[in-house]
Design a protein around this motif. Structure first.
Motif, PDB file in Angstrom:
ATOM      1  N   GLY A  98     -35.784  -2.402  -7.742  1.00  0.00           N
ATOM      2  CA  GLY A  98     -35.491  -1.489  -8.931  1.00  0.00           C
ATOM      3  C   GLY A  98     -35.717  -0.023  -8.339  1.00  0.00           C
ATOM      4  O   GLY A  98     -35.051   1.017  -9.018  1.00  0.00           O
ATOM      5  N   HIS A  99     -36.161   0.077  -7.044  1.00  0.00           N
ATOM      6  CA  HIS A  99     -36.171   1.579  -6.446  1.00  0.00           C
ATOM      7  C   HIS A  99     -35.172   1.764  -5.583  1.00  0.00           C
ATOM      8  O   HIS A  99     -35.068   2.575  -4.846  1.00  0.00           O
ATOM      9  N   GLY A 100     -34.167   1.006  -5.267  1.00  0.00           N
ATOM     10  CA  GLY A 100     -32.797   0.892  -4.640  1.00  0.00           C
ATOM     11  C   GLY A 100     -33.076   0.585  -3.175  1.00  0.00           C
ATOM     12  O   GLY A 100     -32.142   0.816  -2.431  1.00  0.00           O
ATOM     13  N   ILE A 101     -34.122  -0.411  -3.005  1.00  0.00           N
ATOM     14  CA  ILE A 101     -34.329  -0.805  -1.703  1.00  0.00           C
ATOM     15  C   ILE A 101     -33.692  -2.078  -1.433  1.00  0.00           C
ATOM     16  O   ILE A 101     -33.228  -2.960  -2.478  1.00  0.00           O
ATOM     17  N   PRO A 102     -32.587  -2.193  -0.420  1.00  0.00           N
ATOM     18  CA  PRO A 102     -31.480  -3.114  -0.327  1.00  0.00           C
ATOM     19  C   PRO A 102     -32.163  -4.636  -0.398  1.00  0.00           C
ATOM     20  O   PRO A 102     -33.406  -4.782   0.130  1.00  0.00           O
ATOM     21  N   ALA A 103     -31.592  -5.491  -1.140  1.00  0.00           N
ATOM     22  CA  ALA A 103     -32.139  -6.813  -1.119  1.00  0.00           C
ATOM     23  C   ALA A 103     -32.329  -7.612   0.085  1.00  0.00           C
ATOM     24  O   ALA A 103     -33.232  -8.513   0.349  1.00  0.00           O
ATOM     25  N   ASP A 104     -31.399  -7.223   1.120  1.00  0.00           N
ATOM     26  CA  ASP A 104     -31.654  -8.002   2.438  1.00  0.00           C
ATOM     27  C   ASP A 104     -33.109  -7.533   3.304  1.00  0.00           C
ATOM     28  O   ASP A 104     -33.104  -8.328   4.166  1.00  0.00           O
TER      29      ASP A 104
END
Length: 487
Positions: A137-143
């Motif tokens: 939700g805070h925009g950290i990449p899923a990978d």
């Protein structure tokens, strides 16, 4: 086991006959916790594949693991016994703390499947799931987020098992009814040594605890690789040594209590010959004569090495002598230096010699000897793996230093020699060794070997035989009981 060992002649406090024998209330606390959080086996409900609730009793030498019976009775035998190595370092003791932690609570996946997960892994999985959702939700990449979210519960599930394997490599654990029953008896004796040493700063008591730890460690290694039936004779020997050592500890404790009640006794002194004439040259006078005996035949050790035998394999011969070199000293100004001493084997049992080291060395010294034989200390070193096994027997340096002090204060009879350099060197090497000396005049090395060593011992024996023909060596008073007399 195919043989039996009768220890009825010696009893010690019944350590480890039941869980927490010194603190019964502790067992009730641990049992209640195990019943609440673990699985308690019963004859009707268990399938044989379940993991029973276990209570760990930590000791100074390791631990005992007791299963909790379903009928509420006390278990009679540990399920597992772990032993620390001698001179255990901090990492080994931390390994004990890790391995004896309370069992992890597990959650069954289904009511019919044996598969389960650690409660900690489930908790970590839930926390990592919410943390991953927040990170996304805070925009950290899923990978970056998803691998961490998946790895955290896997580590919580499998990492403790890996740490268990690493910790177990520092210790020795024994399982099985027969092996645990045997080691349980040794543990009771060793705990007796540890408790005696903890309540007293006497060196002999501390040394007893060290020897007991060595025997426990060696026995645990033996039981890890063999069943009790195939090594029954070796196990019996170890238990016999532990029982005999317990008897020595009891004697030391009784002597300490007696000295505390009556105070130190004055040590008698005397320097007069018992036959009304001066002692032979090199003979250190003692303060009391011993009973006379007829002429004896004394034979030196010669160049034939005495084979290394297991305790109990050979008949013990008490009429032998120990020959050892020490730091040179002088009896007076202008006198010859004294660099080698010969004493009766029984002088090793003197209470002014470090114990139980002296008793243990006496036990080795008298194995399979001939009456009147002179045994150099170097021969014992040769028989003890070139000195590698000395730590399991005793501190020979302190023992010989105590013997020299005992001789110089008239506490026992002795022959004191000022041997020439080469003769002393031959006494200090093994029965099969050589001493090489460079002859500058001939520009070559000269080798002195077993035959020369035998000649030195024969010359000492000639002098000794003339002395003991008139009177027997007096080893001292208030000697401790030899180990083999109680076997």
């Amino acid at each position: 086991m195919t043989d039996t060992f009768d220890a009825a002649t010696w009893t010690v406090p019944q350590y480890h006959a039941r869980p927490f024998s010194r603190d019964p209330e502790r067992w009730e606390e641990e049992r209640s916790r195990a019943v609440q959080f673990g699985h308690v086996c019963s004859d009707t409900a268990c399938t044989g594949t379940c993991e029973p609730a276990v209570v760990y009793e930590r000791t100074r030498w390791g631990w005992l693991a007791w299963t909790v019976p379903g009928d509420g009775t006390l278990p009679e035998r540990p399920w597992q016994i772990g032993v620390l190595p001698p001179d255990a370092a901090m990492r080994q003791r931390l390994a004990v703390r890790w391995l004896t932690r309370r069992r992890a609570h597990r959650i069954a996946l289904t009511s019919t499947s044996p598969a389960s997960l650690r409660l900690s892994a489930v908790v970590v999985g839930v926390i990592s799931l919410f943390a991953a959702m927040s990170a996304l939700g805070h925009g950290i990449p899923a990978d970056l987020v998803l691998p961490g979210a998946l790895l955290a519960p896997l580590l919580a599930e499998y990492l403790p098992d890996r740490l268990d394997d690493r910790a177990a490599g520092h210790l020795r654990t024994v399982e099985g009814d027969a092996a645990c029953q045997y080691l349980q008896r040794l543990a009771a004796l060793h705990t007796y040594f540890v408790q005696a040493a903890a309540g007293n700063d006497h060196y002999a008591l501390r040394r007893s605890a060290e020897i007991g730890q060595d025997l426990m460690w060696d026995t645990a290694g033996l039981l890890q690789t063999h069943d009790t039936r195939s090594v029954s004779s070796q196990l019996i020997d170890r238990e016999r040594l532990m029982v005999q050592l317990a008897d020595q500890v009891a004697q030391i404790l009784e002597r300490i209590r007696a000295e505390a009640r009556s105070g130190p006794k004055d040590q008698p002194r005397g320097h007069e010959g018992p036959l009304g004439r001066p002692y032979p040259p090199g003979f250190e006078p003692a303060h009391r004569p011993a009973p006379r005996r007829g002429p004896g035949t004394s034979r030196p050790e010669g160049n034939l090495p005495v084979p290394h035998v297991q305790p109990g394999d050979e008949i013990r011969t008490t009429d032998v002598y120990l020959l050892f070199a020490q730091e040179p000293y002088y009896l007076g100004e202008g006198t010859q230096e004294i660099n080698t001493t010969l004493v009766a084997a029984a002088s090793l049992l003197h209470p002014r010699v470090r114990q139980p080291d002296g008793v243990q060395i006496h036990y080795r010294l008298t194995q399979g000897r001939r009456p009147g034989e002179i045994i150099p200390l170097a021969t014992l070193t040769h028989e003890l793996g070139g000195g590698a096994d000395w730590p399991t027997v005793g501190d020979w340096e302190h023992v010989t230093a105590d013997l020299v002090q005992l001789v110089r204060t008239g506490g026992c009879d002795a022959l004191s020699f000022g041997l020439p350099e080469i003769a002393r060197a031959l006494v200090c090497v093994g029965p099969l060794s050589y001493v090489r000396v460079f002859d500058a005049a001939a520009d070559q090395f000269i080798a002195y070997g077993p035959q020369d060593r035998a000649a030195v011992l024969a010359e000492i024996d000639t002098f000794l035989s003339g002395l003991v023909a008139e009177r027997e060596f007096w080893p001292g008073d208030d000697l401790l009981t030899p180990l083999f007399q109680q076997a």
